[in-house]
Motif scaffolding. Structure first.
Motif, short mmCIF file in Angstrom:
data_model
loop_
_atom_site.label_atom_id
_atom_site.label_comp_id
_atom_site.label_asym_id
_atom_site.label_seq_id
_atom_site.Cartn_x
_atom_site.Cartn_y
_atom_site.Cartn_z
N VAL A 16 0.84 -1.20 0.00
CA VAL A 16 0.00 0.00 0.00
C VAL A 16 0.88 1.25 0.00
O VAL A 16 1.87 1.33 0.73
CB VAL A 16 -0.95 0.01 1.21
CG1 VAL A 16 -1.73 1.31 1.30
CG2 VAL A 16 -1.90 -1.18 1.13
N ILE A 17 0.52 2.21 -0.85
CA ILE A 17 1.26 3.48 -0.93
C ILE A 17 0.36 4.68 -0.63
O ILE A 17 0.78 5.82 -0.78
CB ILE A 17 1.90 3.66 -2.33
CG1 ILE A 17 0.85 3.72 -3.44
CG2 ILE A 17 2.92 2.57 -2.60
CD1 ILE A 17 1.39 4.11 -4.80
N GLN A 18 -0.83 4.44 -0.14
CA GLN A 18 -1.82 5.50 0.05
C GLN A 18 -1.66 6.21 1.39
O GLN A 18 -1.43 5.58 2.41
CB GLN A 18 -3.23 4.90 -0.05
CG GLN A 18 -4.34 5.93 -0.04
CD GLN A 18 -5.69 5.31 -0.39
OE1 GLN A 18 -5.79 4.13 -0.70
NE2 GLN A 18 -6.73 6.12 -0.35
N SER A 19 -1.82 7.54 1.36
CA SER A 19 -1.92 8.38 2.55
C SER A 19 -0.81 8.09 3.56
O SER A 19 -1.07 7.78 4.72
CB SER A 19 -3.30 8.18 3.19
OG SER A 19 -3.63 9.25 4.03
N VAL A 20 0.43 8.25 3.11
CA VAL A 20 1.57 7.82 3.92
C VAL A 20 1.90 8.74 5.10
O VAL A 20 2.29 8.27 6.16
CB VAL A 20 2.82 7.62 3.04
CG1 VAL A 20 2.60 6.53 2.02
CG2 VAL A 20 3.26 8.91 2.37
N LEU A 21 1.76 10.05 4.93
CA LEU A 21 2.21 10.97 5.97
C LEU A 21 1.13 11.44 6.95
O LEU A 21 1.41 11.62 8.13
CB LEU A 21 2.87 12.20 5.33
CG LEU A 21 4.15 11.92 4.54
CD1 LEU A 21 4.67 13.20 3.90
CD2 LEU A 21 5.21 11.28 5.42
N PRO A 154 7.39 -1.91 8.13
CA PRO A 154 6.93 -3.13 8.79
C PRO A 154 5.51 -3.00 9.34
O PRO A 154 5.27 -3.05 10.55
CB PRO A 154 7.96 -3.34 9.90
CG PRO A 154 8.39 -1.95 10.26
CD PRO A 154 8.36 -1.19 8.97
N ILE A 155 4.58 -2.82 8.41
CA ILE A 155 3.18 -2.69 8.78
C ILE A 155 2.33 -3.25 7.64
O ILE A 155 2.69 -3.12 6.47
CB ILE A 155 2.82 -1.20 9.05
CG1 ILE A 155 1.39 -1.07 9.57
CG2 ILE A 155 3.05 -0.33 7.83
CD1 ILE A 155 1.05 0.33 10.09
N VAL A 156 1.25 -3.93 8.00
CA VAL A 156 0.29 -4.45 7.02
C VAL A 156 -0.99 -3.64 7.20
O VAL A 156 -1.53 -3.57 8.30
CB VAL A 156 0.03 -5.96 7.24
CG1 VAL A 156 -1.07 -6.45 6.31
CG2 VAL A 156 1.31 -6.75 7.02
N LEU A 157 -1.44 -3.02 6.11
CA LEU A 157 -2.61 -2.14 6.19
C LEU A 157 -3.90 -2.83 5.74
O LEU A 157 -4.98 -2.40 6.11
CB LEU A 157 -2.36 -0.88 5.37
CG LEU A 157 -1.21 -0.02 5.90
CD1 LEU A 157 -0.86 1.08 4.92
CD2 LEU A 157 -1.54 0.56 7.26
N GLY A 158 -3.80 -3.84 4.91
CA GLY A 158 -4.97 -4.62 4.54
C GLY A 158 -5.85 -4.03 3.46
O GLY A 158 -6.70 -4.73 2.91
N LYS A 159 -5.67 -2.76 3.15
CA LYS A 159 -6.44 -2.14 2.07
C LYS A 159 -5.72 -0.87 1.66
O LYS A 159 -4.85 -0.38 2.37
CB LYS A 159 -7.86 -1.83 2.50
CG LYS A 159 -7.99 -0.78 3.60
CD LYS A 159 -9.45 -0.51 3.92
CE LYS A 159 -9.59 0.57 4.98
NZ LYS A 159 -11.00 0.90 5.23
N GLY A 160 -6.10 -0.35 0.51
CA GLY A 160 -5.52 0.89 0.03
C GLY A 160 -4.92 0.74 -1.36
O GLY A 160 -4.80 -0.36 -1.91
N LYS A 161 -4.54 1.87 -1.93
CA LYS A 161 -3.94 1.89 -3.27
C LYS A 161 -2.57 1.25 -3.21
O LYS A 161 -1.78 1.52 -2.30
CB LYS A 161 -3.81 3.33 -3.77
CG LYS A 161 -5.12 4.05 -3.94
CD LYS A 161 -4.88 5.50 -4.31
CE LYS A 161 -6.17 6.28 -4.31
NZ LYS A 161 -5.93 7.72 -4.54
N ARG A 162 -2.28 0.43 -4.22
CA ARG A 162 -1.00 -0.26 -4.27
C ARG A 162 -0.19 0.21 -5.47
O ARG A 162 -0.74 0.57 -6.50
CB ARG A 162 -1.23 -1.76 -4.34
CG ARG A 162 -1.85 -2.27 -3.04
CD ARG A 162 -2.30 -3.72 -3.05
NE ARG A 162 -1.44 -4.59 -3.80
CZ ARG A 162 -1.89 -5.60 -4.55
NH1 ARG A 162 -3.17 -5.83 -4.65
NH2 ARG A 162 -1.06 -6.38 -5.19
N MET A 163 1.12 0.18 -5.32
CA MET A 163 1.99 0.61 -6.41
C MET A 163 1.90 -0.35 -7.59
O MET A 163 1.93 0.06 -8.74
CB MET A 163 3.44 0.72 -5.94
CG MET A 163 4.31 1.36 -6.99
SD MET A 163 5.87 1.94 -6.36
CE MET A 163 6.60 0.45 -5.81
#
Length: 193
Positions: A16-21, A154-163
């Protein structure tokens, strides 16, 4: 020497690359897990990002990433070399809706594959791509990316936009890897065309 297109991106273990900051940076699709990068930014991660920014000859950004950056970075202290570099370098923005940019040194690109191919043939330092999920798909489809520097958190988000969304294909060779004390793995890959 021709310039290269280098993708420098944060991603979770599940890509997931969404809403990183920030939590509300990109809530598209009901994404409610934003702001996951800051707790892991240590000296190593900060150094890598500073180098990627200060050594770049310009940024190549999608419209959404550009608008997010333009709302923040021009208003930050230029005592930070990375901020100063971003504010002075050219910003090439892929957009069919923007006609002009609000951030200094912005150039709007209409025909992205053609425009980026021309930029790559110019002399100069690398163009770096941050975020810009939709633009990344176009660049990948037209074989325009020369290097990926992926910071995997080192985190699994389970949803969101992926590269690399479902159906995407790429063959990459590992060039370098660094592990930050916070558990972030910084891997550099190049396409093995």
């Amino acid at each position: 020497m021709s310039r290269r297109i280098v993708v420098v991106n944060f991603q979770s273990l599940d890509g997931v690359i969404q809403s990183v900051l920030f939590p509300d940076e990109d809530t598209e699709g009901g994404f409610d897990r934003g702001g996951w990068v800051p707790p892991y930014v240590d000296e190593t991660v900060a150094r890598v990002m500073k180098e990627a920014t200060t050594k770049a000859g310009g940024m190549l950004l999608g419209r959404k990433t550009y608008e997010a950056f333009a709302s923040i970075w021009p208003h930050q202290s230029e005592d930070d070399p990375a901020v100063a570099a971003m504010n002075r370098m050219p910003k090439y923005v892929a957009s069919t809706t923007l006609r002009e940019g609000t951030w200094a040194h912005t150039v709007i690109l209409d025909d992205v594959p053609e425009a980026v191919a021309k930029l790559k043939h110019e002399d100069g330092a690398d163009l770096v791509v941050f975020g810009s999920g939709q633009l990344l798909q176009t660049l990948r489809e037209h074989d325009l990316v020369d290097e990926y520097q992926l910071l995997t958190f080192p985190i699994v988000l389970g949803k969101g936009k992926r590269m690399f969304p479902d159906g995407a294909q790429a063959k990459l060779g590992l060039v370098d890897v660094v592990t930050a004390g916070s558990g972030v793995v910084i891997a550099t890959y190049r396409p093995t065309r």
